[in-house]
Scaffold this motif. Structure first.
Motif, PDB file in Angstrom:
ATOM      1  N   VAL A  30      -2.156 -13.492   2.022  1.00  0.00           N
ATOM      2  CA  VAL A  30      -2.460 -13.083   0.808  1.00  0.00           C
ATOM      3  C   VAL A  30      -1.454 -12.087   0.313  1.00  0.00           C
ATOM      4  O   VAL A  30      -1.389 -11.145   0.999  1.00  0.00           O
ATOM      5  N   SER A  32      -1.177  -9.278  -2.526  1.00  0.00           N
ATOM      6  CA  SER A  32      -1.635  -8.472  -3.780  1.00  0.00           C
ATOM      7  C   SER A  32      -0.454  -7.785  -4.346  1.00  0.00           C
ATOM      8  O   SER A  32       0.326  -8.120  -5.051  1.00  0.00           O
ATOM      9  N   GLY A  33      -0.495  -6.518  -3.932  1.00  0.00           N
ATOM     10  CA  GLY A  33       0.819  -5.496  -4.348  1.00  0.00           C
ATOM     11  C   GLY A  33       2.014  -5.576  -3.518  1.00  0.00           C
ATOM     12  O   GLY A  33       3.029  -5.186  -4.049  1.00  0.00           O
ATOM     13  N   GLY A  34       1.923  -6.142  -2.462  1.00  0.00           N
ATOM     14  CA  GLY A  34       2.936  -6.381  -1.515  1.00  0.00           C
ATOM     15  C   GLY A  34       3.618  -5.323  -0.978  1.00  0.00           C
ATOM     16  O   GLY A  34       4.674  -5.112  -0.311  1.00  0.00           O
ATOM     17  N   GLN A  35       2.819  -4.123  -1.063  1.00  0.00           N
ATOM     18  CA  GLN A  35       3.551  -2.743  -0.483  1.00  0.00           C
ATOM     19  C   GLN A  35       3.213  -2.729   0.836  1.00  0.00           C
ATOM     20  O   GLN A  35       4.185  -1.563   1.472  1.00  0.00           O
ATOM     21  N   SER A  36       2.603  -3.314   1.667  1.00  0.00           N
ATOM     22  CA  SER A  36       2.527  -3.198   3.019  1.00  0.00           C
ATOM     23  C   SER A  36       2.826  -4.747   3.573  1.00  0.00           C
ATOM     24  O   SER A  36       3.669  -4.747   4.626  1.00  0.00           O
ATOM     25  N   LEU A  37       2.476  -5.885   3.012  1.00  0.00           N
ATOM     26  CA  LEU A  37       3.013  -7.136   3.468  1.00  0.00           C
ATOM     27  C   LEU A  37       4.555  -7.528   3.558  1.00  0.00           C
ATOM     28  O   LEU A  37       5.091  -7.985   4.426  1.00  0.00           O
ATOM     29  N   HIS A  78      -3.851   1.352  -7.243  1.00  0.00           N
ATOM     30  CA  HIS A  78      -4.034   2.825  -6.928  1.00  0.00           C
ATOM     31  C   HIS A  78      -3.856   3.495  -8.328  1.00  0.00           C
ATOM     32  O   HIS A  78      -4.836   4.577  -8.628  1.00  0.00           O
ATOM     33  N   ALA A 102       0.804   7.490  -0.443  1.00  0.00           N
ATOM     34  CA  ALA A 102       2.144   7.326  -0.781  1.00  0.00           C
ATOM     35  C   ALA A 102       2.720   7.988  -2.081  1.00  0.00           C
ATOM     36  O   ALA A 102       2.469   9.119  -2.337  1.00  0.00           O
ATOM     37  N   ILE A 106       4.740   3.115  -5.407  1.00  0.00           N
ATOM     38  CA  ILE A 106       4.013   2.335  -4.582  1.00  0.00           C
ATOM     39  C   ILE A 106       2.413   2.315  -5.056  1.00  0.00           C
ATOM     40  O   ILE A 106       1.771   1.032  -5.123  1.00  0.00           O
ATOM     41  N   THR A 111      -2.787  -2.212  -4.105  1.00  0.00           N
ATOM     42  CA  THR A 111      -4.266  -2.452  -4.489  1.00  0.00           C
ATOM     43  C   THR A 111      -5.245  -1.741  -3.554  1.00  0.00           C
ATOM     44  O   THR A 111      -4.918  -1.747  -2.365  1.00  0.00           O
ATOM     45  N   GLN A 118      -5.510  -4.238   4.696  1.00  0.00           N
ATOM     46  CA  GLN A 118      -4.238  -4.003   5.868  1.00  0.00           C
ATOM     47  C   GLN A 118      -4.929  -2.936   6.814  1.00  0.00           C
ATOM     48  O   GLN A 118      -4.592  -3.048   8.112  1.00  0.00           O
ATOM     49  N   SER A 123      -4.714   5.393   7.058  1.00  0.00           N
ATOM     50  CA  SER A 123      -4.895   5.364   5.495  1.00  0.00           C
ATOM     51  C   SER A 123      -6.117   5.996   4.970  1.00  0.00           C
ATOM     52  O   SER A 123      -7.092   5.979   5.571  1.00  0.00           O
ATOM     53  N   GLU A 124      -6.044   6.296   3.612  1.00  0.00           N
ATOM     54  CA  GLU A 124      -7.083   7.100   3.004  1.00  0.00           C
ATOM     55  C   GLU A 124      -8.282   6.454   2.635  1.00  0.00           C
ATOM     56  O   GLU A 124      -9.453   6.767   2.770  1.00  0.00           O
ATOM     57  N   LEU A 167     -10.775 -10.860   0.134  1.00  0.00           N
ATOM     58  CA  LEU A 167     -11.461  -9.862  -0.357  1.00  0.00           C
ATOM     59  C   LEU A 167     -11.499  -9.631  -1.857  1.00  0.00           C
ATOM     60  O   LEU A 167     -10.452  -9.695  -2.407  1.00  0.00           O
ATOM     61  N   TYR A 193       1.977   9.201   5.523  1.00  0.00           N
ATOM     62  CA  TYR A 193       0.731   8.656   6.156  1.00  0.00           C
ATOM     63  C   TYR A 193       0.158   9.975   6.664  1.00  0.00           C
ATOM     64  O   TYR A 193       1.008  10.716   7.263  1.00  0.00           O
TER      65      TYR A 193
HETATM   66  C1  LIG Z   1       6.856   4.100   1.864  1.00  0.00           C
HETATM   67  C2  LIG Z   1       5.431   3.751   1.923  1.00  0.00           C
HETATM   68  C3  LIG Z   1       4.573   4.727   1.990  1.00  0.00           C
HETATM   69  C4  LIG Z   1       3.123   4.360   2.136  1.00  0.00           C
HETATM   70  N1  LIG Z   1       2.027   5.464   2.073  1.00  0.00           N
HETATM   71  C5  LIG Z   1       0.885   5.122   2.419  1.00  0.00           C
HETATM   72  C6  LIG Z   1      -0.036   6.033   2.564  1.00  0.00           C
HETATM   73  O1  LIG Z   1       0.279   7.328   2.367  1.00  0.00           O
HETATM   74  N2  LIG Z   1      -1.636   5.540   2.414  1.00  0.00           N
HETATM   75  C7  LIG Z   1      -1.881   4.491   2.513  1.00  0.00           C
HETATM   76  O2  LIG Z   1      -3.070   4.120   2.640  1.00  0.00           O
HETATM   77  N3  LIG Z   1      -0.858   3.434   2.456  1.00  0.00           N
HETATM   78  C8  LIG Z   1       0.454   3.535   2.395  1.00  0.00           C
HETATM   79  N4  LIG Z   1       1.475   2.576   2.241  1.00  0.00           N
HETATM   80  C9  LIG Z   1       0.986   1.314   2.300  1.00  0.00           C
HETATM   81  C10 LIG Z   1       0.559   0.731   1.199  1.00  0.00           C
HETATM   82  O3  LIG Z   1       0.387   1.671  -0.071  1.00  0.00           O
HETATM   83  C11 LIG Z   1      -0.951   0.145   1.025  1.00  0.00           C
HETATM   84  O4  LIG Z   1      -1.235  -0.374   2.326  1.00  0.00           O
HETATM   85  C12 LIG Z   1      -0.821  -0.905  -0.119  1.00  0.00           C
HETATM   86  O5  LIG Z   1      -1.431  -0.168  -1.166  1.00  0.00           O
HETATM   87  C13 LIG Z   1      -1.786  -2.095   0.117  1.00  0.00           C
HETATM   88  O6  LIG Z   1      -2.191  -2.791  -0.856  1.00  0.00           O
HETATM   89  P1  LIG Z   1      -1.290  -4.119  -1.534  1.00  0.00           P
HETATM   90  O7  LIG Z   1      -1.825  -4.593  -2.666  1.00  0.00           O
HETATM   91  O8  LIG Z   1       0.247  -3.726  -1.704  1.00  0.00           O
HETATM   92  O9  LIG Z   1      -1.346  -5.281  -0.229  1.00  0.00           O
HETATM   93  P2  LIG Z   1      -0.216  -5.906   0.196  1.00  0.00           P
HETATM   94  O10 LIG Z   1       0.887  -5.684   0.889  1.00  0.00           O
HETATM   95  O11 LIG Z   1      -0.118  -7.209  -0.914  1.00  0.00           O
HETATM   96  O12 LIG Z   1      -1.159  -6.875   1.497  1.00  0.00           O
HETATM   97  C14 LIG Z   1      -1.380  -5.875   2.472  1.00  0.00           C
HETATM   98  C15 LIG Z   1      -2.357  -6.930   3.631  1.00  0.00           C
HETATM   99  O13 LIG Z   1      -3.581  -7.149   3.057  1.00  0.00           O
HETATM  100  C16 LIG Z   1      -3.648  -8.436   2.918  1.00  0.00           C
HETATM  101  N5  LIG Z   1      -4.311  -8.585   1.478  1.00  0.00           N
HETATM  102  C17 LIG Z   1      -4.033  -8.192   0.478  1.00  0.00           C
HETATM  103  N6  LIG Z   1      -5.136  -8.302  -0.331  1.00  0.00           N
HETATM  104  C18 LIG Z   1      -5.954  -9.063   0.203  1.00  0.00           C
HETATM  105  C19 LIG Z   1      -7.248  -9.716  -0.400  1.00  0.00           C
HETATM  106  N7  LIG Z   1      -7.528  -9.496  -1.559  1.00  0.00           N
HETATM  107  N8  LIG Z   1      -7.995 -10.462   0.384  1.00  0.00           N
HETATM  108  C20 LIG Z   1      -7.498 -10.428   1.491  1.00  0.00           C
HETATM  109  N9  LIG Z   1      -6.321 -10.154   2.402  1.00  0.00           N
HETATM  110  C21 LIG Z   1      -5.531  -9.313   1.366  1.00  0.00           C
HETATM  111  C22 LIG Z   1      -2.424  -9.206   2.876  1.00  0.00           C
HETATM  112  O14 LIG Z   1      -2.327 -10.709   3.409  1.00  0.00           O
HETATM  113  C23 LIG Z   1      -1.698  -7.862   3.801  1.00  0.00           C
HETATM  114  O15 LIG Z   1      -1.946  -8.510   5.327  1.00  0.00           O
HETATM  115  C24 LIG Z   1       2.589   3.124   2.082  1.00  0.00           C
HETATM  116  C25 LIG Z   1       3.566   2.077   2.027  1.00  0.00           C
HETATM  117  C26 LIG Z   1       5.044   2.193   1.848  1.00  0.00           C
HETATM  118  C27 LIG Z   1       5.931   1.164   1.676  1.00  0.00           C
END
Ligand SMILES: Cc1cc2nc3c(=O)[nH]c(=O)nc-3n(C[C@H](O)[C@H](O)[C@H](O)COP(=O)(O)OP(=O)(O)OC[C@H]3O[C@@H](n4cnc5c(N)ncnc54)[C@H](O)[C@@H]3O)c2cc1C
Length: 293
Positions: A30, A32-37, A78, A102, A106, A111, A118, A123-124, A167, A193
């Motif tokens: 899946v 969502s925001g793609g910031q980890s995926l 966020h 972050a 980001i 989200t 993730q 993570s906080e 989720l 982190y």
């Molecule tokens: C430079 C950098 C710094 C960062 N610093 C921090 C930090 O300080 N603290 C912190 O917590 N994070 C940090 N992150 C990570 C990131 O911010 C979070 O993990 C992010 O917000 C995840 O949300 P996303 O919507 O981008 O998830 P995505 O990247 O889209 O998805 C993350 C994972 O969750 C799964 N997923 C997403 N949504 C769902 C759903 N609804 N149901 C089931 N599975 C799902 C995806 O398949 C994937 O495996 C950082 C990232 C970067 C690139």
């Protein structure tokens, strides 16, 4: 590096996303925001065959308060949490925590659902879910599952979600009027982190804790709801009592070694945080000295 080749599908509804997940299971991821995926795909740590983009499912975005419950849609970003009046009023711990996630770029895309799915132990937001007694709502082919936060995080990047589940939301009890909170993390730079962090929610009555929930992060393979908090509830807090709670906390921790810190340093910092948390919530600076010994 670039990601391996993958197919892309933009989900048109939650039902459509679930159909795709049911058809492709563990071969799909899946988005969502793609910031980890996306970083993980670009580094080729993972190589899903299909990416299911749920980013346009607006029904999964937003914060609602009803009947003493705060419901946060999985796609709530966020940045939305930071701006939300409902979060500021009813879950201020979460507002403090999100400010440490972050950087603005980001936070504008990431989200809450992505962050929880993730399940990064540093993570906080996962630790906040433990401290706030959250329920995670998952939807799958057989309907909805409600999972208590302390059963949701099961290991490094591992949750109780099944591969066919999405989720969809998080529920939090509205913070009682007499509640207090504490959030702090040690990080090398703001936005990095955490090396170790603590999200705590408490009820303080007549200088004592009537309730205290301590959610530590970056102290093991998952966030920890510390049982040692029990030693501090309904008792007069003195430095020896706090020292005993610190020793009990030490026994609960199983910190990992990485480039940021040794396990011993993480244990020390967790005890420093517990001491600061108790001292701050009770307004008792006298408890600092010797309590972290
Ligand atoms: C430079 C950098 C710094 C960062 N610093 C921090 C930090 O300080 N603290 C912190 O917590 N994070 C940090 N992150 C990570 C990131 O911010 C979070 O993990 C992010 O917000 C995840 O949300 P996303 O919507 O981008 O998830 P995505 O990247 O889209 O998805 C993350 C994972 O969750 C799964 N997923 C997403 N949504 C769902 C759903 N609804 N149901 C089931 N599975 C799902 C995806 O398949 C994937 O495996 C950082 C990232 C970067 C690139």
């Amino acid at each position: 590096m670039k990601a391996s080749a993958f197919a892309y599908a933009r989900a048109t509804s939650v039902e459509n996303a679930l159909e795709l997940l049911t058809a492709h299971g563990e071969k799909a991821k899946v988005l969502s925001g793609g910031q980890s995926l996306l970083p993980a795909m670009n580094l080729r740590l993972i190589a899903p065959e299909l990416v299911i983009d749920i980013g346009e499912l607006t029904e999964l975005r937003g914060v609602v308060v009803e009947g003493g419950v705060l419901t946060i849609g999985a796609l709530t970003r966020h940045a939305d949490l930071l701006k939300s009046r409902e979060i500021a009023a009813h879950a201020p711990l979460l507002a403090d925590a999100v400010a440490q996630v972050a950087h603005p770029a980001i936070r504008n895309r990431g989200t809450i659902g992505g962050s929880l799915a993730q399940a990064d132990p540093a993570s906080e937001l996962p630790a906040c879910m433990l401290a706030l007694g959250a329920t995670i709502i998952a939807r799958g082919p057989d309907g909805e599952r409600r999972i208590a936060a302390n059963e949701f995080f099961v290991g490094i990047y591992e949750t109780a979600l099944w591969p066919q589940e999405l989720l969809v939301a998080v529920e939090l009890p509205v913070a009682p009027e007499n509640s207090a909170h504490f959030f702090h993390e040690f990080a090398r730079r703001h936005g990095d982190y955490a090396i170790v962090g603590l999200a705590a929610q408490a009820i303080v009555t007549d200088g004592r804790f009537a309730d205290l929930r301590l959610g530590f992060f970056a102290v093991g393979d998952r966030p920890l709801l510390a049982r040692s908090a029990g030693e501090l509830v309904d008792v007069a807090i003195t430095s020896p009592v706090l020292s005993e709670a610190c020793a009990a906390l030490d026994a609960e921790l199983d910190p990992l070694e990485d480039q940021q810190a040794t396990p011993a340093m993480r244990r020390h910092l967790a005890k420093v945080l517990l001491t600061r948390c108790v001292s701050s919530l009770l307004g008792r600076p006298d408890l600092c000295v010797g309590a972290s010994a």
